[in-house]
Design an enzyme around this catalytic site. Structure first.
Site, PDB file in Angstrom:
ATOM      1  N   HIS A 141       0.844  -1.203   0.000  1.00  0.00           N
ATOM      2  CA  HIS A 141       0.000   0.000   0.000  1.00  0.00           C
ATOM      3  C   HIS A 141       0.880   1.255   0.000  1.00  0.00           C
ATOM      4  CE1 HIS A 141      -3.144  -2.621   2.261  1.00  0.00           C
ATOM      5  NE2 HIS A 141      -3.610  -2.423   1.048  1.00  0.00           N
ATOM      6  N   ARG A 161      -1.795  -5.787  -8.695  1.00  0.00           N
ATOM      7  CA  ARG A 161      -0.663  -6.670  -8.429  1.00  0.00           C
ATOM      8  C   ARG A 161      -0.472  -7.696  -9.527  1.00  0.00           C
ATOM      9  NH1 ARG A 161      -3.001  -7.620  -2.589  1.00  0.00           N
ATOM     10  NH2 ARG A 161      -4.794  -7.199  -3.892  1.00  0.00           N
ATOM     11  N   LYS A 205     -16.711  -7.397   5.413  1.00  0.00           N
ATOM     12  CA  LYS A 205     -15.479  -8.182   5.231  1.00  0.00           C
ATOM     13  C   LYS A 205     -14.922  -8.706   6.555  1.00  0.00           C
ATOM     14  CE  LYS A 205     -13.305  -6.757   0.922  1.00  0.00           C
ATOM     15  NZ  LYS A 205     -12.045  -6.293   0.342  1.00  0.00           N
ATOM     16  N   SER A 256      -2.805  -7.806   2.578  1.00  0.00           N
ATOM     17  CA  SER A 256      -3.105  -7.733   4.014  1.00  0.00           C
ATOM     18  C   SER A 256      -3.490  -9.119   4.532  1.00  0.00           C
ATOM     19  CB  SER A 256      -4.261  -6.763   4.271  1.00  0.00           C
ATOM     20  OG  SER A 256      -3.920  -5.470   3.845  1.00  0.00           O
TER      21      SER A 256
HETATM   22  P1  ADP Z   1      -9.799  -3.699  -0.769  1.00  0.00           P
HETATM   23  O1  ADP Z   1     -10.576  -4.385   0.299  1.00  0.00           O
HETATM   24  O2  ADP Z   1     -10.461  -2.491  -1.323  1.00  0.00           O
HETATM   25  O3  ADP Z   1      -9.226  -4.598  -1.836  1.00  0.00           O
HETATM   26  P2  ADP Z   1      -7.110  -3.484   0.232  1.00  0.00           P
HETATM   27  O4  ADP Z   1      -6.655  -2.775   1.435  1.00  0.00           O
HETATM   28  O5  ADP Z   1      -6.950  -4.958   0.203  1.00  0.00           O
HETATM   29  O6  ADP Z   1      -8.600  -3.068   0.046  1.00  0.00           O
HETATM   30  O7  ADP Z   1      -6.431  -2.859  -1.045  1.00  0.00           O
HETATM   31  C1  ADP Z   1      -6.599  -1.531  -1.407  1.00  0.00           C
HETATM   32  C2  ADP Z   1      -5.999  -1.319  -2.778  1.00  0.00           C
HETATM   33  O8  ADP Z   1      -4.605  -1.527  -2.712  1.00  0.00           O
HETATM   34  C3  ADP Z   1      -6.526  -2.274  -3.852  1.00  0.00           C
HETATM   35  O9  ADP Z   1      -6.546  -1.589  -5.088  1.00  0.00           O
HETATM   36  C4  ADP Z   1      -5.488  -3.366  -3.870  1.00  0.00           C
HETATM   37  O10 ADP Z   1      -5.429  -4.003  -5.141  1.00  0.00           O
HETATM   38  C5  ADP Z   1      -4.236  -2.539  -3.621  1.00  0.00           C
HETATM   39  N1  ADP Z   1      -3.149  -3.317  -3.014  1.00  0.00           N
HETATM   40  C6  ADP Z   1      -3.167  -4.099  -1.931  1.00  0.00           C
HETATM   41  N2  ADP Z   1      -1.968  -4.663  -1.687  1.00  0.00           N
HETATM   42  C7  ADP Z   1      -1.153  -4.220  -2.677  1.00  0.00           C
HETATM   43  C8  ADP Z   1       0.201  -4.447  -3.029  1.00  0.00           C
HETATM   44  N3  ADP Z   1       0.980  -5.293  -2.345  1.00  0.00           N
HETATM   45  N4  ADP Z   1       0.697  -3.815  -4.100  1.00  0.00           N
HETATM   46  C9  ADP Z   1      -0.096  -2.997  -4.841  1.00  0.00           C
HETATM   47  N5  ADP Z   1      -1.378  -2.745  -4.585  1.00  0.00           N
HETATM   48  C10 ADP Z   1      -1.900  -3.347  -3.519  1.00  0.00           C
END
Ligand code: ADP
Length: 162
Positions: A17, A90, A41, A128
């Site tokens: 992130h 990703r 979630k 996460s």
């Molecule tokens: P959501 O529940 O909206 O998917 P996340 O916190 O899992 O929320 O992710 C928020 C955003 O960050 C999403 O667009 C996700 O694809 C992106 N994201 C999460 N982890 C990574 C990572 N390691 N590298 C790039 N983008 C990421």
């Protein structure tokens, strides 16, 4: 003033992130990391905890703010006078859902563009969910999350064992 919203669950914030946030600051004057309530979630951390973790994680970045939101993302973006929504991509597996989300958001509000950013290659496998899984079994997550997140995970998992 170009403003972008970076929405997500951030349960918790990871280095992946942060990589996306840093890239977004090169394109936008102001980046708002917007923590979604997403109760459906069943997040490990409460909305207040996730917001505080993000706030601490972006403290060193002057163009970045942390906030939380509930409801429609495009309405939140409009309220914050943002021109764009940033999402991380990703792998191909992210694509289908992100594509659907971006087009739906465009249908709801044409003024808000979605921008996809690819993280550094070493973060492409990071999520996460995987971080929580490793931490739950006592694994080392120090290269995946900032130090304060490591501590938060330790405390949280001690009170919420698997
Ligand atoms: P959501 O529940 O909206 O998917 P996340 O916190 O899992 O929320 O992710 C928020 C955003 O960050 C999403 O667009 C996700 O694809 C992106 N994201 C999460 N982890 C990574 C990572 N390691 N590298 C790039 N983008 C990421």
């Amino acid at each position: 003033m170009r403003t972008a919203i970076y929405p997500g669950s951030f349960d918790p914030l990871t280095n992946g992130h942060l990589d996306v946030i840093q890239r977004a600051t090169k394109l936008f004057d102001r980046v708002i990391v917007a923590v979604a309530k997403n109760e459906s979630k069943h997040p490990l951390f409460t909305i207040e905890e996730r917001l505080e973790i993000v706030r601490e994680g972006v403290r060193h970045l002057p163009a970045v703010e942390a906030d939380s939101f509930d409801g429609l993302l495009v309405e939140y973006a409009e309220r914050m006078a943002a021109q764009a929504v940033v999402r991380g991509l990703r792998a191909v597996s992210d694509f289908e859902f992100e594509f659907q989300l971006a087009l739906m958001n465009r249908k709801l509000n044409e003024r808000v563009e979605t921008i996809f950013m690819m993280p550094k290659d070493t973060y492409t496998f990071l999520s996460s969910r995987i971080v929580k899984e490793i931490a739950r079994f006592g694994g080392d997550v120090s290269s995946f999350v900032p130090a304060h997140v490591q501590i938060a995970l330790k405390f949280k998992l001690a009170s919420h064992p698997a």
